[in-house]
Design a protein around this motif. Sequence first.
Motif, mmCIF file in Angstrom:
data_model
loop_
_atom_site.group_PDB
_atom_site.id
_atom_site.type_symbol
_atom_site.label_atom_id
_atom_site.label_comp_id
_atom_site.label_asym_id
_atom_site.label_seq_id
_atom_site.Cartn_x
_atom_site.Cartn_y
_atom_site.Cartn_z
ATOM 1 N N SER A 1 1.176 -1.156 0.046
ATOM 2 C CA SER A 1 0.265 0.171 -0.096
ATOM 3 C C SER A 1 0.879 1.297 0.068
ATOM 4 O O SER A 1 0.567 2.436 -0.754
ATOM 5 C CB SER A 1 -0.795 0.468 1.091
ATOM 6 O OG SER A 1 -1.539 -1.608 1.207
ATOM 7 N N ASP B 1 -6.248 -1.400 -4.973
ATOM 8 C CA ASP B 1 -5.823 -2.102 -3.048
ATOM 9 C C ASP B 1 -6.363 -3.409 -3.590
ATOM 10 O O ASP B 1 -7.372 -2.353 -2.038
ATOM 11 C CB ASP B 1 -5.598 -0.948 -2.787
ATOM 12 C CG ASP B 1 -4.096 -1.288 -1.580
ATOM 13 O OD1 ASP B 1 -4.052 -2.191 -1.194
ATOM 14 O OD2 ASP B 1 -4.076 -0.643 -0.568
ATOM 15 N N GLU B 2 -6.026 -3.956 -2.796
ATOM 16 C CA GLU B 2 -7.197 -5.398 -2.700
ATOM 17 C C GLU B 2 -8.750 -5.391 -2.765
ATOM 18 O O GLU B 2 -9.744 -5.447 -1.927
ATOM 19 C CB GLU B 2 -6.558 -5.806 -0.819
ATOM 20 C CG GLU B 2 -5.409 -5.172 -0.347
ATOM 21 C CD GLU B 2 -5.633 -6.234 0.458
ATOM 22 O OE1 GLU B 2 -6.342 -6.450 1.344
ATOM 23 O OE2 GLU B 2 -3.988 -6.079 1.289
ATOM 24 N N GLN C 1 -7.202 0.298 -0.044
ATOM 25 C CA GLN C 1 -7.579 -1.130 0.924
ATOM 26 C C GLN C 1 -8.348 -0.274 2.167
ATOM 27 O O GLN C 1 -9.002 -1.279 2.780
ATOM 28 C CB GLN C 1 -5.811 -1.437 0.777
ATOM 29 C CG GLN C 1 -6.555 -2.524 2.333
ATOM 30 C CD GLN C 1 -5.271 -2.953 3.067
ATOM 31 O OE1 GLN C 1 -4.127 -2.465 2.090
ATOM 32 N NE2 GLN C 1 -4.751 -3.587 3.336
HETATM 33 MG MG LIG Z 1 -1.573 -2.699 2.409
#
Ligand SMILES: [Mg+2]
Lengths: 261, 274, 309, 411, 354
Positions: free
Chosen positions: A50, A183-184, A92
């Motif tokens: 991240s 991010d995810e 995230q």
């Molecule tokens: Mg992360």
Amino acid sequence: MASKNIGDVILDVKSISLRFGGVKALTDISFDVREHEVRAIIGPNGAGKSSMLNCINGVYTPSEGAITFRGQTFSHMNSRQVAEMGIGRTFQNLALFKGMSVIDNIMTGRNLKIKSNILLQALRIGPAQREEFANREKVEHIIDFLEIQAFRKTPVGQLPYGLQKRVDLGRALAMEPQVLLLDEPMAGMNVEEKQDMCRFILDVNEEFGTTIVLIEHDMGVVMDISDRVVVLDYGKKIGDGTPDEVRDNEDVITAYLGTSH
Amino acid sequence: MDTTAPPAPATLLNVNGIEVIYNHVILVLKGVSLQVPEGSIVAILGGNGAGKTTTLRAVSNLLQGERGEVTKGSIELRGERIENLTPADLVKRGVVQVMEGRHCFAHLTIEENLLTGAYTRTSKPEIAANLEKVYTYFPRLKTRRTSQAAYTSGGEQQMCAIGRALMTNPSMVLLDEPSMGLAPQIVEEVFNIVKDLNTREKVTFLLAEQNTNMALKYSDYGYIMESGRVVMDGAAASLANNEDVKEFYLGMGGGERKSFKDAKSYKRRKRWLA
Amino acid sequence: MGFFLETLFGGLMAGMLYSLIALGFVLIYKASGVFNFAQGSMVLFAALVMARFAEWIPQWLGFDSLFLANLLAFMVAMLAMVIVAWLIERLALRGLVNQEGITLLMATLGIGYFLDGSGQLLFGSGTYKIDIGMPKEPLIVLENMFEGGLLLNLEDLIAALISAVLVVLLTIFFQKTRTGRALRAVADDHQAAQSIGIPLNRIWVVVWAIGGIVALVAGMIWGSKLGVQYSISLVALKAFPVVILGGLTSVPGAILGGLLIGVGEKLSEIYLGPFVGGGIETWFAYVLALAILLFRPQGLFGDKIIDRV
Amino acid sequence: QAAEQFIALLVYRTGQFAPLGIPWADGKQDYLKLVNARDGGVNGVKLTYEECETAYDAAKGVECYERLKSKGSGASGFDPQSTGITFAVTDKAFADKVSIETPGYGLSQSVDGTVFEWNFPLLGTYWTAADVILQDIAKKEKGSLKGKKIGLVYHDSPYGKEPIPLLEKRAAADGFEVVLFPVTPPGVEQKSTWLKIRQQKPDYVLFWSAGVMTPAGIREAQATAFPREKMYAVWWAGSDHDVKDLGISAKGYNAVTIHNSAAKDAVHDALKTMVYDKGQGTGPATSVGTLAHTRGMMISMLQVEAIRAAQEKYGKGKSLTSEQVRWGFENLNLTAERLKALGFGTIMRPVKTSCSNHMGDDWARIVQWDGGKWNITSDWYQSDKTHINPLVKEYAAKYAKEKNITPRTCN
Amino acid sequence: MFYRENGQFKSSYRADTALFPVAQDRWVLLALAGVAFFVVPIVASDYAFRAVIIPFLILSLAAIGLNILVGYCGQISLGTGAFMAVGAYAAYNLQVRIEGMPLLLAVLGGGLCAMVAGVLFGIPSLRIRGLYLAVATLAAQFFVDWFTNRVPWVTNDSSSGSVSVGSLEVAGFAIDTPAQRYLLCLSFVVVFALLAKNLVRGAIGREWMAMRDMDVAASVIGIRPVNAKLTAFAVSSFIVGVAGALWGFVHLGAWEPAAFGLDKSLQLLFMIIIGGLGSIAGSFFGAAFIVMLPLFLNYVPHWLGIAFSTATAAHLEHMIFGALIVFFLIVEPHGLARLWSTARQKLRLWPFPH
Ligand SMILES: [Mg+2]
Ligand SMILES: Nc1ncnc2c1ncn2[C@@H]1O[C@H](COP(=O)(O)OP(=O)(O)OP(=O)(O)O)[C@@H](O)[C@H]1O
Ligand SMILES: Nc1ncnc2c1ncn2[C@@H]1O[C@H](COP(=O)(O)OP(=O)(O)OP(=O)(O)O)[C@@H](O)[C@H]1O
Ligand SMILES: CC(C)C[C@H](N)C(=O)O
Ligand SMILES: [Mg+2]
């Protein structure tokens, strides 16, 4: 995979280091992203994935290194510039605008496209009105795409976690970015939903040629849809290559994948 | 897999036809019933917005802060009605929830977060031992123990949240999406911890999970929710073999794991109640 | 030189008095994330109870010892503040778990109105006396060093001492006790704190009761200086810049902030005021705080404001 | 049905100035009760009244004024108890034809009845108060203020600023220096003000204070060793409640007063027997006879006498309109005998108003606190009009110009 | 029943983004406007105009301004009174210093000056946030209090520091009677409320809200914090300044700095929180509530025939006011506007709950 015409390097990260006090979040990381490809970043928790996106995004300023985007080199990116250059981003830890409805959240993604000044907006006449409708139409397409029509007017704070992630994606898409940093995006989704999401990401990638940088912990997803993978561990790069290469990399296996994969 | 439960375990938690309304108007749970036997691991599965989190909140009584309320039905813990207990009372009775989305105390360090988890515990040695235990479960936390929680990575926060709950020495844990944001190894680790606590310390688990695969592998029993209702339930093993479940939750239509790349079109979500 | 020292000293002493009020704010903010606008009203309420009971108790019981009267009245007032805290938790805070800072702030304004109204309704809106035997006449020291000597005020010194003691006690409370840590957790996230079994309700009563007792001490000292009447609720305005300068979450910050504001205020008024027509100390305190916040947005000792994505 | 006359009572029993406002309001009401009980009203016209709480807030004051102005046959007059509210309602009074009586406060220039038809700053204004104080100081200083330094510590509001123009005029004329020390309301903390005083060493300090500012200021004077004997407060900062709790700390503190505070008069006895003994008193019996209470009674007395005077012209025993009562205010003639008959003989001195002079006479004297009570320390003064009158003319003319008012001519 | 959306389909974005998408709302609003412009001037008493309706309108306007800053942009301000003061004093100066300055221009000019002041005091918001900013805005409050009190130029050398304005006139028409004053205020309020509504539902409004909800994310999608925050301060202070000018000119007529003190700031904050943060309609609800409640509480004893002493009544009023504030916050922290929309939602579904 071959059907895609992956182009030249569009984003080049050169020896980035990032420190927070004593913590070395990133140490001398370099990798590149080519146009139209799906590039995954994987690594254990706290590896610095991240943080990497945050550097590209201008949220963090790397202590060393530079980032080249479409031939221009920056040692520090400014968030607004990044957005203007066409890099979109999801987060995230959900960074949605909680008090706003789904539509408004996604509409903010189109803010850069809105040109009429504040007076015109206050009067809501002529160009301002037209602009608003045109953008609204685009946003409605995204909403249809993400299958969240039913929640258009719901404040996002009240949505379940998984849907919030979709809205986050929608907002990034609304920017019509050339590079999309995810991010995810699939955390908190079940397989069916992940399949939809993959399809979706691939569609964006294929239809609009959007370059995708993806952080994801679901190895199935990563291995299936990415073209190349970077592996980080404790802020260092320990692997880089096609999914198959990475899968067989000893370092990667011990640091991240474990033996079960 | 070891799923041989002792004969007729007592029901620890009995949720009976509850309805939950948010903000006085949004009806979210439309009569949910489920039972959690003592010493078991029960999973709640279901898509986004099915009401899993809401169900857990109803049990742990954390609805109030979300302006939600249970309007119908009853919730019993070991036969005692608990709808009107405070979350603190429930923690005293051994029920603790790991909230979705981490909710670490941002300004406290990781270690302070964990110690705060031990607020209800008074014995110093016990707290110290628990702390050690959490650190052995999550070595990563130990290395970050002096960082303020807000400055740790998503996964680290998730570990912190789980660890913090374990510090209360619970007899029942409500786990909301424990695997979210964790690296695969750690996911496995978390489920192993669950199993470990379950077998060794007889801790009961009720978990809401999207990682159906894992969840069904480790749990004894499962409920599948859809739009605020339980639409299917059964022993974990039998659920894992159910065709619908396979297709929609395990991604194995026809028994094969399909590549994510090969999903050619968007699926119409299965409407169980159609 | 002598005059400058006097000003400096006067500023320090005034600052200590502000700190005393600021402490109440910090305490409650640190422990529940509530910016308690009612602190001033709590000071008024506590002081009213103390003043009136110090007057009534000797009448009822027919004795005539000032010390005893004050002691009993102080205890009654303490009890009153505990009850107030309990009521505030029951009737207001309990229903406001997990709400945003500004909503809580407004609620405390409401509580403030209520306390102002009820305090004066029950105890009168005239001026009442708190006489705790503070020495009022100034001391003149170092007469041979400075022309006219240096003026010192015993009353101020005593007040400063009391503040110092309170600070030490509260610091220990926050740093060394398990409750202290729990309080900080509550301020961060009500819901998460609940989820691990911190009994918000009880904790809030405790904190607000302590906040009330700090208010009582402040009320006693200010009341003995000015007399007890509605206006002493306004001394809270003097404490605001102190709290943000020191940092909303720092007990020692309240003291240092107080000293800085006190000194800054007096020096500015005396050395700058004459050029612009005077009366600048009120806003100067705020501007001073603002200027420092520009460099440290969380105040000198406050917890860093965290925003991460 | 008997005729009634409505009197609007604007009061502040809450807020910063409640300690002053309460006895003041009690006094105003008590006197009306007394008139009703003793005389059955004015020539048989029963006095009715209603209080409205302003909390010294101008906006609330305006609301009260609007609410009460047309009650009954029209409000007989308003004593807003506040200079700020007076400013806010003065214009309205012109339009509504209602009298505003501001005994001892208000707009100093409203003495000029040719412009300020509806304002009555009876008995004195802040200009006359400042002038009288200066006279007393001059007397102490053997007749001359030349070369002296006079400080003005004032509540930074219209109230506190009011005396400044006069002080400046007189400073120029008499050769003394005025130093201004504004105190931002509420004035709970005045250390820097008094440190400045310690630094600049004025010979005397005039104290235009209000509410909590008074004890805070006296305490700080003590703490910085400024002699209280050299402090002169205006009447609103010289009531019993201002110094009672300070006791010895305030010893020597002077105040100018529009009435002889120390004495109780026949009116107090009447009030006691006719009202308080019957259990109908407005406030606690202990506050009867305090400065602020007595001042309240005086103000009501002036109001009642204005009604009485107006009835002489417009018909005894009738309810009068606001406009008619105004005539009464403008034609007050309270002689010594009349005052004696009313029970105010030793409290105040005669007043006579006229078309051009809405203040009437401005007798005032100095009282001093000895740690336990107020003592009269001077004879009656009247302000020196040589400086005040031109100032009144100047300011009134300015107002008239701003508002497009053509001054009346008085014959 | 009466409140059915059924059958009202929106076939265009224009329809969906219309000000009031539900037809019933449109009718009700039109009716309301009709009543406000044509009926109220005839039926309301002078007292009602002066003590209730005019203050309500002006404060609603100020509340809208504040709501933009606090409710939409998330910058808590305790210094609104200061910006009202700037508006009022600036308008006053424009009028006394420029011969023949039309009232409307003076009022708008006051708004512009307030806007400048607002932007100036808004600059710290780029660094300071949350409650720290809230307290820091008190600097504006106390500075302006002091400035208006202490700089004689501001009050045109009025010795007392209070100023008063002459008769009002718009385009040759004298605005004398309360009803005329009311219509003047109403027009201002209607126009500004519409403009404000347009802003908050447009791009700029979304920028503000994004800033409020999550500023880092906002900058990542290309919103400039400087722009978003400062425009919010500008627009907000402009409206607040106009309201201030109206308050001074139309409602008070003569005022002193205390008229725009901290009390006013807090009162306005109350209005928007009770009414609903981030809601234009809420600003009206809040203003109505805060203006009427004290008057109402004042009258209740009369109606019930209980005689309280003035002081008791005032204290009780404080207590009830405080208690009601807390009560409403508990019932609905998002304000009356939300309560209203919840009620509407229920109505809409009636008779089938949920
Ligand atoms: Mg992360
Ligand atoms: N605070 C709230 N206010 C209003 N509605 C809410 C709130 N929280 C949840 N909901 C609604 O309740 C429904 C169920 O939400 P819930 O969070 O329980 O789903 P979930 O099964 O946990 O989903 P996910 O897997 O995405 O976390 C959703 O439709 C959501 O919009
Ligand atoms: N602002 C910050 N201040 C201090 N430390 C930070 C900060 N941001 C990140 N870190 C630290 O840097 C390391 C990398 O964090 P990062 O969030 O990039 O991890 P990640 O790879 O995304 O992990 P995850 O998969 O758990 O999300 C972590 O140890 C984290 O604690
Ligand atoms: C001293 C103040 C409280 C009141 C005073 N009557 C005034 O002029 O305003
Ligand atoms: Mg959930």
